[in-house]
Design an enzyme around this catalytic site. Structure first.
Site, PDB file in Angstrom:
ATOM      1  N   LYS A  22      63.601 -33.660 -41.592  1.00  0.00           N
ATOM      2  CA  LYS A  22      64.343 -32.398 -41.451  1.00  0.00           C
ATOM      3  C   LYS A  22      65.776 -32.564 -41.965  1.00  0.00           C
ATOM      4  CE  LYS A  22      66.343 -31.223 -37.384  1.00  0.00           C
ATOM      5  NZ  LYS A  22      67.750 -30.816 -37.512  1.00  0.00           N
ATOM      6  N   ASN A  23      66.426 -33.648 -41.541  1.00  0.00           N
ATOM      7  CA  ASN A  23      67.843 -33.800 -41.864  1.00  0.00           C
ATOM      8  C   ASN A  23      68.104 -34.132 -43.335  1.00  0.00           C
ATOM      9  OD1 ASN A  23      68.430 -33.172 -39.264  1.00  0.00           O
ATOM     10  ND2 ASN A  23      69.209 -35.196 -38.687  1.00  0.00           N
ATOM     11  N   ARG A 102      73.556 -25.206 -37.128  1.00  0.00           N
ATOM     12  CA  ARG A 102      74.821 -25.737 -37.585  1.00  0.00           C
ATOM     13  C   ARG A 102      74.811 -26.162 -39.053  1.00  0.00           C
ATOM     14  NH1 ARG A 102      79.511 -28.206 -35.762  1.00  0.00           N
ATOM     15  NH2 ARG A 102      79.789 -29.841 -37.281  1.00  0.00           N
ATOM     16  N   CYS A 126      73.970 -26.463 -31.481  1.00  0.00           N
ATOM     17  CA  CYS A 126      73.403 -26.831 -30.186  1.00  0.00           C
ATOM     18  C   CYS A 126      74.461 -27.422 -29.267  1.00  0.00           C
ATOM     19  CB  CYS A 126      72.202 -27.749 -30.362  1.00  0.00           C
ATOM     20  SG  CYS A 126      72.512 -29.198 -31.332  1.00  0.00           S
ATOM     21  N   ARG A 131      81.599 -29.708 -31.763  1.00  0.00           N
ATOM     22  CA  ARG A 131      81.268 -30.233 -33.098  1.00  0.00           C
ATOM     23  C   ARG A 131      82.114 -29.488 -34.119  1.00  0.00           C
ATOM     24  NH1 ARG A 131      74.764 -30.612 -33.289  1.00  0.00           N
ATOM     25  NH2 ARG A 131      75.094 -31.970 -35.076  1.00  0.00           N
ATOM     26  N   VAL A 174      78.078 -37.222 -41.170  1.00  0.00           N
ATOM     27  CA  VAL A 174      76.969 -36.999 -42.102  1.00  0.00           C
ATOM     28  C   VAL A 174      77.195 -35.686 -42.849  1.00  0.00           C
ATOM     29  CG1 VAL A 174      74.478 -36.614 -42.245  1.00  0.00           C
ATOM     30  CG2 VAL A 174      75.383 -38.280 -40.622  1.00  0.00           C
ATOM     31  N   ASP A 316      70.329 -39.688 -32.585  1.00  0.00           N
ATOM     32  CA  ASP A 316      69.171 -38.800 -32.497  1.00  0.00           C
ATOM     33  C   ASP A 316      67.955 -39.468 -31.847  1.00  0.00           C
ATOM     34  OD1 ASP A 316      70.636 -36.792 -33.609  1.00  0.00           O
ATOM     35  OD2 ASP A 316      69.682 -36.872 -35.589  1.00  0.00           O
ATOM     36  N   ILE A 338      78.691 -41.188 -30.549  1.00  0.00           N
ATOM     37  CA  ILE A 338      78.821 -40.180 -31.621  1.00  0.00           C
ATOM     38  C   ILE A 338      79.188 -38.818 -31.048  1.00  0.00           C
ATOM     39  CG2 ILE A 338      77.705 -39.097 -33.622  1.00  0.00           C
ATOM     40  CD1 ILE A 338      77.790 -42.091 -33.968  1.00  0.00           C
ATOM     41  N   ARG A 408      62.088 -26.727 -33.707  1.00  0.00           N
ATOM     42  CA  ARG A 408      63.127 -26.863 -34.722  1.00  0.00           C
ATOM     43  C   ARG A 408      62.980 -28.177 -35.486  1.00  0.00           C
ATOM     44  NH1 ARG A 408      68.612 -27.216 -32.496  1.00  0.00           N
ATOM     45  NH2 ARG A 408      68.887 -27.671 -34.680  1.00  0.00           N
TER      46      ARG A 408
HETATM   47  C1  UD1 Z   1      74.023 -34.839 -38.415  1.00  0.00           C
HETATM   48  C2  UD1 Z   1      72.587 -34.612 -38.020  1.00  0.00           C
HETATM   49  C3  UD1 Z   1      72.409 -34.798 -36.514  1.00  0.00           C
HETATM   50  C4  UD1 Z   1      72.946 -36.151 -36.087  1.00  0.00           C
HETATM   51  C5  UD1 Z   1      74.357 -36.370 -36.587  1.00  0.00           C
HETATM   52  C6  UD1 Z   1      74.875 -37.777 -36.335  1.00  0.00           C
HETATM   53  C7  UD1 Z   1      71.674 -33.032 -39.616  1.00  0.00           C
HETATM   54  C8  UD1 Z   1      71.180 -31.657 -39.865  1.00  0.00           C
HETATM   55  N1  UD1 Z   1      72.169 -33.261 -38.392  1.00  0.00           N
HETATM   56  O1  UD1 Z   1      74.787 -33.848 -37.752  1.00  0.00           O
HETATM   57  O2  UD1 Z   1      71.013 -34.690 -36.206  1.00  0.00           O
HETATM   58  O3  UD1 Z   1      72.919 -36.248 -34.675  1.00  0.00           O
HETATM   59  O4  UD1 Z   1      74.436 -36.139 -38.019  1.00  0.00           O
HETATM   60  O5  UD1 Z   1      74.030 -38.718 -36.888  1.00  0.00           O
HETATM   61  O6  UD1 Z   1      71.647 -33.884 -40.472  1.00  0.00           O
HETATM   62  N2  UD1 Z   1      82.986 -34.365 -36.580  1.00  0.00           N
HETATM   63  C9  UD1 Z   1      84.275 -33.915 -36.554  1.00  0.00           C
HETATM   64  N3  UD1 Z   1      84.704 -33.060 -37.524  1.00  0.00           N
HETATM   65  C10 UD1 Z   1      83.871 -32.638 -38.519  1.00  0.00           C
HETATM   66  C11 UD1 Z   1      82.534 -33.105 -38.551  1.00  0.00           C
HETATM   67  C12 UD1 Z   1      82.127 -33.973 -37.574  1.00  0.00           C
HETATM   68  O7  UD1 Z   1      85.055 -34.277 -35.661  1.00  0.00           O
HETATM   69  O8  UD1 Z   1      84.309 -31.851 -39.381  1.00  0.00           O
HETATM   70  C13 UD1 Z   1      82.505 -35.310 -35.538  1.00  0.00           C
HETATM   71  C14 UD1 Z   1      81.391 -34.729 -34.687  1.00  0.00           C
HETATM   72  O9  UD1 Z   1      81.884 -33.956 -33.637  1.00  0.00           O
HETATM   73  C15 UD1 Z   1      80.702 -35.976 -34.195  1.00  0.00           C
HETATM   74  C16 UD1 Z   1      80.839 -36.929 -35.385  1.00  0.00           C
HETATM   75  O10 UD1 Z   1      81.903 -36.409 -36.173  1.00  0.00           O
HETATM   76  O11 UD1 Z   1      81.388 -36.536 -33.099  1.00  0.00           O
HETATM   77  C17 UD1 Z   1      79.602 -37.076 -36.230  1.00  0.00           C
HETATM   78  O12 UD1 Z   1      79.094 -35.805 -36.544  1.00  0.00           O
HETATM   79  P1  UD1 Z   1      78.335 -35.533 -37.926  1.00  0.00           P
HETATM   80  O13 UD1 Z   1      77.873 -36.817 -38.502  1.00  0.00           O
HETATM   81  O14 UD1 Z   1      79.162 -34.644 -38.764  1.00  0.00           O
HETATM   82  O15 UD1 Z   1      77.069 -34.718 -37.415  1.00  0.00           O
HETATM   83  P2  UD1 Z   1      76.302 -33.581 -38.207  1.00  0.00           P
HETATM   84  O16 UD1 Z   1      76.408 -33.805 -39.664  1.00  0.00           O
HETATM   85  O17 UD1 Z   1      76.662 -32.258 -37.649  1.00  0.00           O
END
Ligand code: UD1
Length: 429
Positions: A22-23, A102, A126, A131, A174, A316, A338, A408
């Site tokens: 999915k991701n 998201r 979620c 986030r 990510v 995850d 995380i 999902r």
């Molecule tokens: C992706 C994955 C999710 C996984 C996560 C971490 C998808 C669709 N989702 O989510 O399943 O749990 O990576 O492996 O691929 N952060 C900030 N500012 C930002 C962006 C992120 O502070 O602009 C923080 C977040 O709050 C969190 C950390 O960075 O604490 C990591 O988040 P991130 O890797 O961005 O998660 P997602 O990409 O949303």
């Protein structure tokens, strides 16, 4: 609302086909916005999040054809999407769609890079802690975008196109790595992305972008170089197997005992999780077909884990591993680094008889002899599947409510498990 009913106690035995990730599928679908030509994606999982993203892309004018199944096709094979983003009719991603998922926020980078304007609602998403999207916006600003926040929307402009830049992330993200990578492919000049996420899904996106004509090196390491090109072209790409689904079923098998082949799974995508499972007493073998997981009657050993960006233990899989540890012979400590607030499953696991207490960003799990079935409530995607794992090993009936979270991210969950001997069924509500 549908429910999932589980009667625990059966070992899992058989084969579980692993779906496309999915991701990876989500950013790959979004990458279609970068080109006027057709992107063909194979092995796309049939999930609610994929269907929702189809709607969101459709709203921008993207045309998506799904190749139907033919008689005799493997019912577990992924779908092929032909995605045609030749005409973008609307550069706005509205609140009612973005708030439901998201990852749809990630349309911002490609729209801006190709069209020069984008207006995307700030995501809801979620309930696993705050986030923010600041890293995404800072990366796009570094590439020359003008960005304002107006009435809950990010309004971004790059009237003269984006320009290559050095982007240094303060923390591994990510999604922000996806945003920076996609945007930089069409920027003028070179970009360097530092402290980039090394997740396999980033590599999969980069591989697909390279097929589309992007010039990218270093994906999978912390520093990614991108040499901007004027345009991207048609490509065909198969989504990599889902490492989170793989780890989830591996943990389910370690929990119930038995012998399961995770067909199509790639062990190199989840080494840290497989290591933790080995320490917990599971036997894991990589074969040509996939990953074979076994556990004999010897019981589950306690293992401490701490989540970390790839190649660390994935957040995850944290909830699923906690479910496993609830029946370990001793105490384990599970630390989440995380996301804050990603322990909502603790309360629900306790309803099945688990003994867990929280100490800041850690959960201390005291293994118990037996779990007993109960009605439980799914709160997010990964938490809900941890309740399924616990239910499979609990005595009696567990009824998981709010199953839409599972839909999902897990394709044909109850079919895949019941084929291996689990007593699990969906009850339509
Ligand atoms: C992706 C994955 C999710 C996984 C996560 C971490 C998808 C669709 N989702 O989510 O399943 O749990 O990576 O492996 O691929 N952060 C900030 N500012 C930002 C962006 C992120 O502070 O602009 C923080 C977040 O709050 C969190 C950390 O960075 O604490 C990591 O988040 P991130 O890797 O961005 O998660 P997602 O990409 O949303």
């Amino acid at each position: 609302m549908d429910k999932i009913r589980i009667v625990g106690g059966n070992e899992l035995k058989g084969t579980i086909p692993i779906s496309g990730a999915k991701n990876a599928a989500l950013p790959l679908m979004i990458a279609s916005l970068l080109t006027e030509e057709k992107l063909i994606l194979e092995n796309v999982p049939r999930l609610a999040d994929v269907a929702l993203l189809q709607r969101i892309l459709g709203n921008h004018g993207v045309d998506i054809t799904t190749n139907g199944k033919r008689n005799g096709d493997d019912p577990y094979a992924g779908q092929t999407l032909e995605i045609d983003a030749r005409v973008i009719v609307d550069t706005t991603a509205p609140y009612d769609l973005v708030s439901r998922m998201r990852a749809s926020f990630w349309v911002l980078g490609p729209l801006l890079a190709r069209i020069g304007v984008a207006k995307v609602s700030l995501p809801g998403g979620c309930a696993i802690g705050t986030r923010p999207v600041d890293f995404h916006l800072d990366a796009l600003r570094a590439l020359g975008a003008e960005i304002e926040i107006d009435a809950g929307y990010v309004v971004a402009k790059a009237p003269h196109g984006l320009k290559g830049a050095r982007i240094v992330f303060p923390k591994v993200s990510v999604g922000a790595t996806h945003t920076a990578l996609m945007a930089a492919t069409l920027a003028r000049g070179d970009s360097i992305i530092e402290n980039a996420a090394r997740e396999p899904e980033v590599v999969d996106l980069a591989d697909c972008l390279i097929k589309m004509g992007a010039r990218i090196s270093g994906a999978g390491s912390s520093t990614i170089h991108v040499e901007g090109v004027a345009r991207l072209k048609a490509a065909r790409h198969a989504v990599l197997p889902d490492r989170i689904e793989t780890g989830t079923y591996a943990m389910a098998t370690a929990m119930t005992g038995g012998d399961v082949m995770l067909a199509g799974a790639r062990p190199d995508l989840l080494e840290s999780a497989l290591d933790a499972l080995r320490q917990a007493g599971a036997e894991i073998d990589a074969t040509n077909e996939g990953i074979r997981v076994r556990r004999n009657g010897a019981g589950i050993l306690p293992v401490d884990v701490t989540t970390a960006p790839y190649p660390g233990f994935p957040t995850d899989l944290q909830a699923q591993f906690m479910a496993l540890m609830t029946k370990a012979k001793g105490n384990s400590r599970i630390t989440e680094t995380i996301f804050e607030n990603r322990f909502m499953h603790v309360q629900e696991l306790a309803r099945l008889g688990a003994r867990i207490h929280l100490e800041g960003d850690s959960a201390v799990v005291e293994g118990v002899e037996r779990l007993t079935g109960a009605p439980v409530m799914a709160t997010d995607l990964r938490a809900s599947v941890s309740l399924v794992i616990a239910g499979l090993a609990a005595e009696g009936e567990t009824m998981v409510q709010r199953v839409y979270h599972l839909d999902r991210g897990f394709e044909k969950l109850e079919e895949k498990l019941s084929r291996c001997g689990a007593q699990i069924e969906r009850i339509s509500g």
